[in-house]
Design a protein around this motif. Structure first.
Motif, mmCIF file in Angstrom:
data_model
loop_
_atom_site.group_PDB
_atom_site.id
_atom_site.type_symbol
_atom_site.label_atom_id
_atom_site.label_comp_id
_atom_site.label_asym_id
_atom_site.label_seq_id
_atom_site.Cartn_x
_atom_site.Cartn_y
_atom_site.Cartn_z
ATOM 1 N N ASP A 168 29.306 44.943 83.334
ATOM 2 C CA ASP A 168 29.066 44.017 84.421
ATOM 3 C C ASP A 168 30.317 43.150 84.511
ATOM 4 O O ASP A 168 30.782 42.706 83.452
ATOM 5 N N PHE A 169 30.845 42.804 85.594
ATOM 6 C CA PHE A 169 30.900 43.366 86.915
ATOM 7 C C PHE A 169 32.266 42.998 87.503
ATOM 8 O O PHE A 169 32.960 42.111 86.998
ATOM 9 N N TRP A 203 26.512 49.699 79.961
ATOM 10 C CA TRP A 203 26.302 49.013 81.254
ATOM 11 C C TRP A 203 27.301 47.866 81.377
ATOM 12 O O TRP A 203 27.051 46.762 80.890
ATOM 13 N N TRP A 259 17.224 36.645 85.171
ATOM 14 C CA TRP A 259 17.423 37.683 84.148
ATOM 15 C C TRP A 259 17.137 37.093 82.775
ATOM 16 O O TRP A 259 16.322 37.610 82.017
ATOM 17 N N THR A 304 26.465 27.629 86.699
ATOM 18 C CA THR A 304 25.803 26.882 87.776
ATOM 19 C C THR A 304 25.866 25.380 87.506
ATOM 20 O O THR A 304 25.953 24.584 88.429
ATOM 21 N N CYS A 356 18.581 47.635 89.412
ATOM 22 C CA CYS A 356 18.133 46.714 88.368
ATOM 23 C C CYS A 356 17.445 45.541 89.051
ATOM 24 O O CYS A 356 17.952 44.977 90.022
ATOM 25 N N TYR A 415 24.445 46.551 77.314
ATOM 26 C CA TYR A 415 25.107 45.858 78.416
ATOM 27 C C TYR A 415 26.264 45.075 77.824
ATOM 28 O O TYR A 415 26.125 44.433 76.780
ATOM 29 N N GLU A 453 20.548 32.803 82.891
ATOM 30 C CA GLU A 453 21.697 33.202 82.071
ATOM 31 C C GLU A 453 23.027 32.697 82.638
ATOM 32 O O GLU A 453 24.052 32.772 81.970
ATOM 33 N N TRP A 454 22.974 32.155 83.849
ATOM 34 C CA TRP A 454 24.194 31.656 84.478
ATOM 35 C C TRP A 454 24.389 30.168 84.282
ATOM 36 O O TRP A 454 25.285 29.569 84.873
ATOM 37 N N HIS A 487 17.617 40.770 78.814
ATOM 38 C CA HIS A 487 18.628 39.705 78.806
ATOM 39 C C HIS A 487 18.221 38.660 77.786
ATOM 40 O O HIS A 487 17.211 37.979 77.944
ATOM 41 N N HIS A 509 26.827 38.644 77.180
ATOM 42 C CA HIS A 509 26.767 38.234 78.592
ATOM 43 C C HIS A 509 27.967 37.336 78.912
ATOM 44 O O HIS A 509 28.841 37.137 78.069
ATOM 45 N N HIS A 510 28.003 36.805 80.134
ATOM 46 C CA HIS A 510 29.190 36.081 80.606
ATOM 47 C C HIS A 510 29.571 34.897 79.714
ATOM 48 O O HIS A 510 30.720 34.474 79.695
ATOM 49 N N PHE A 546 15.476 46.572 81.005
ATOM 50 C CA PHE A 546 16.666 45.753 80.835
ATOM 51 C C PHE A 546 16.232 44.541 80.014
ATOM 52 O O PHE A 546 15.144 43.998 80.260
ATOM 53 N N ARG A 589 30.553 49.543 87.376
ATOM 54 C CA ARG A 589 31.019 48.182 87.640
ATOM 55 C C ARG A 589 32.402 47.842 87.108
ATOM 56 O O ARG A 589 32.854 46.714 87.256
ATOM 57 N N GLU A 640 21.853 45.836 92.637
ATOM 58 C CA GLU A 640 21.189 44.767 91.882
ATOM 59 C C GLU A 640 20.262 43.986 92.802
ATOM 60 O O GLU A 640 20.688 43.511 93.855
HETATM 61 O O1 H79 Z 1 23.157 40.136 84.109
HETATM 62 C C1 H79 Z 1 22.566 39.926 85.361
HETATM 63 C C2 H79 Z 1 23.299 38.880 86.153
HETATM 64 O O2 H79 Z 1 23.535 37.718 85.394
HETATM 65 C C3 H79 Z 1 24.567 39.610 86.456
HETATM 66 N N1 H79 Z 1 24.157 40.979 86.657
HETATM 67 C C4 H79 Z 1 22.780 41.105 86.275
HETATM 68 C C5 H79 Z 1 22.487 42.440 85.665
HETATM 69 C C6 H79 Z 1 25.303 39.095 87.585
HETATM 70 N N2 H79 Z 1 26.501 38.637 87.460
HETATM 71 N N3 H79 Z 1 26.923 38.286 88.634
HETATM 72 N N4 H79 Z 1 26.016 38.535 89.502
HETATM 73 C C7 H79 Z 1 24.951 39.026 88.899
HETATM 74 C C8 H79 Z 1 26.159 38.269 90.901
HETATM 75 C C9 H79 Z 1 26.441 36.854 91.066
HETATM 76 C C10 H79 Z 1 25.645 36.119 91.865
HETATM 77 C C11 H79 Z 1 25.907 34.726 92.100
HETATM 78 FE FE1 H79 Z 1 24.885 33.150 91.536
HETATM 79 C C12 H79 Z 1 25.495 34.046 93.257
HETATM 80 C C13 H79 Z 1 26.729 33.893 91.328
HETATM 81 C C14 H79 Z 1 26.781 32.641 91.945
HETATM 82 C C15 H79 Z 1 26.010 32.716 93.142
HETATM 83 C C16 H79 Z 1 23.085 33.838 90.831
HETATM 84 C C17 H79 Z 1 22.865 32.768 91.671
HETATM 85 C C18 H79 Z 1 23.871 33.358 89.779
HETATM 86 C C19 H79 Z 1 24.111 32.019 90.007
HETATM 87 C C20 H79 Z 1 23.494 31.654 91.160
#
Ligand code: H79
Length: 435
Positions: free
Chosen positions: A189-190, A187, A276, A42, A269, A128, A37-38, A26, A85-86, A24, A221, A248
């Protein structure tokens, strides 16, 4: 009316279930701030504050041939890259948005180079594509559970038209399925809360994808998240159920089964550290020996492992990951027969490790040694044809020691006098049985 066809399905899934091990990747704008990646979500970061990474992104060292070679040398059989991605940023040249690599200093379609590089190594190509989009103005902002602007009252949803968003991302999926040759994995998501299934226009989307890419293998997904099994497991497949379950950051304790108890196709994964996307200070990498054992665990439970790497701002896979992959590759080179094409063995799990199986060959994976000869539980003694040490092929005799006299029905393999295993990660015994 959609009808699930088991034969078509099994045929489509053959290579994927043989492959067992994939990479995978990212990579995107988030690789520059390097806080996962979030981070837009966050840190509740605005598009404006995130723009600097778009302005900076130049893919200086981007060389997907290197990525593909690394995957191949690690023994991986397929690769899945984040086309989007998101955050909504596209590594591919989509004509429906300006928010893409083509418009950065990188100045080109990075997905195009990736698919060529992966195919050139003889690996299967996956992309993805997330259903979320924190850039698109028609995606719900205020009040959504995870959007970066979820707490910003000025980002109300009055003038947002979700159907426009759905149309937009369907068009992008169409581009992905049209412009890059035959794809092997798609792939998505989600799904979360009410954002699932038909909310995504899933039936229509699936029909389009299956028409454009009849062979492509799709995750579940569009209707599930990382923790859901989906409708195929429940025995009432929707038209958009997808082909495999996608746990996951977990290896399912007992594999994945449907309501009838029959095994399902699944892929765990897993990150190599705890993120990621590239993370500057996350140095908590899982050691190679651990990952090898986890791969074996997946296979012994009938699943695949998709192991992640997060290339840095320039596009280089972190040194730590490179080293781990090369160690895994070293083990795979000698032991891949116990992985590819293997699955659930249907013998008791031994104390010292796990068992995988391919037809009449059983692979006893030894993670630790036994005292004296190794019990191979579940095998009929008079049907054992040959036992070998898989890594070197040398013949291992069945023990005739007096210590086994209480266990006349159990096959014991005699590894010799050395109490230390020749491979302290996973020493594999291949047992060939009469047909
Ligand atoms: O691409 C990877 C992640 O970014 C994505 N899936 C994998 C393959 C993913 N998207 N959502 N999630 C996973 C689940 C979300 C989890 C969360 Fe959090 C918990 C979102 C907010 C709290 C992780 C921890 C992300 C931010 C804090």
């Amino acid at each position: 009316m959609y009808q699930f066809n088991r034969d078509d399905y099994n045929k489509r899934m053959e290579w994927y279930q043989d492959a067992r091990f994939g990479m995978f990747i990212h990579w995107g704008l988030y690789s520059i701030p390097a806080r996962g990646e979030w981070l837009r979500s966050t840190e509740e970061m605005s598009i404006e504050d995130y723009q600097k990474y778009f302005d900076e992104f130049d893919a200086r060292d981007y060389d997907p041939k290197k990525w593909a070679k690394l995957a191949k040398e690690a023994g991986m059989k397929y690769v899945v890259l984040t086309a989007k991605h998101h955050d909504g940023f596209c590594l591919f040249d989509s004509k429906y948005t300006e928010y893409k690599a083509t418009n950065t200093k990188a100045g080109r379609d990075l997905v195009k180079e990736y698919v060529d590089a992966v195919r050139a190594e003889g690996l299967k190509v996956g992309l993805y594509f997330t259903l979320l989009d924190w850039y698109h103005e028609d995606y719900p902002h205020y009040g959504d559970r995870i959007h970066p602007m979820r707490n910003n009252k000025n980002c109300g949803n009055e003038n947002r038209d979700f159907s426009r968003y759905v149309e937009y991302f369907h068009k992008q999926v169409e581009e992905i399925c049209t412009n890059y040759g035959q794809l092997d994995v798609l792939w998505f998501d989600f799904s979360y809360d009410d954002m699932r299934g038909e909310k995504w226009g899933a039936t229509k989307l699936m029909n389009m994808v299956r028409t454009l890419q009849p062979q492509v293998i799709i995750d579940n997904r569009l209707e599930a998240s990382g923790e859901g099994k989906g409708s195929l497991a429940e025995g009432n497949p929707t038209p958009y159920h997808g082909d495999f379950v996608s746990p996951e950051q977990i290896i399912p304790p007992e594999g994945v089964k449907d309501v009838n108890g029959d095994p399902l196709v699944w892929e765990a994964c897993i990150t190599m550290n705890n993120n990621w996307g590239y993370h500057g200070t996350d140095k908590f990498f899982k050691p190679a020996p651990m990952l090898i054992k986890k791969l074996v665990e997946c296979v012994s439970k009938g699943g695949n492992m998709l192991l992640n790497v997060g290339p840095d701002a320039y596009g280089n896979i972190p040194e730590e990951s490179v080293e781990i992959l090369s160690q895994i590759g070293k083990w795979m080179k000698r032991n891949h027969d116990s992985i590819y094409g293997c699955g659930i063995a249907n013998v008791p799990k031994p104390d010292y490790g796990r068992v995988t199986r391919k037809g009449n060959k059983y692979y006893f994976h030894m993670f630790e040694n036994t005292i004296g000869p190794v019990p191979l539980l579940g095998l009929e003694k008079n049907k054992v044809k040959k036992i070998r040490a898989l890594a070197t092929g040398y013949e291992i005799p069945i023990s005739t020691s007096w210590v086994h006299s209480d266990y006349p029905d159990i096959v014991f393999a005699n590894l010799g006098p050395n109490p230390v295993l020749p491979d302290n990660i996973d020493y594999v015994l291949e047992v060939e049985m009469d047909d």
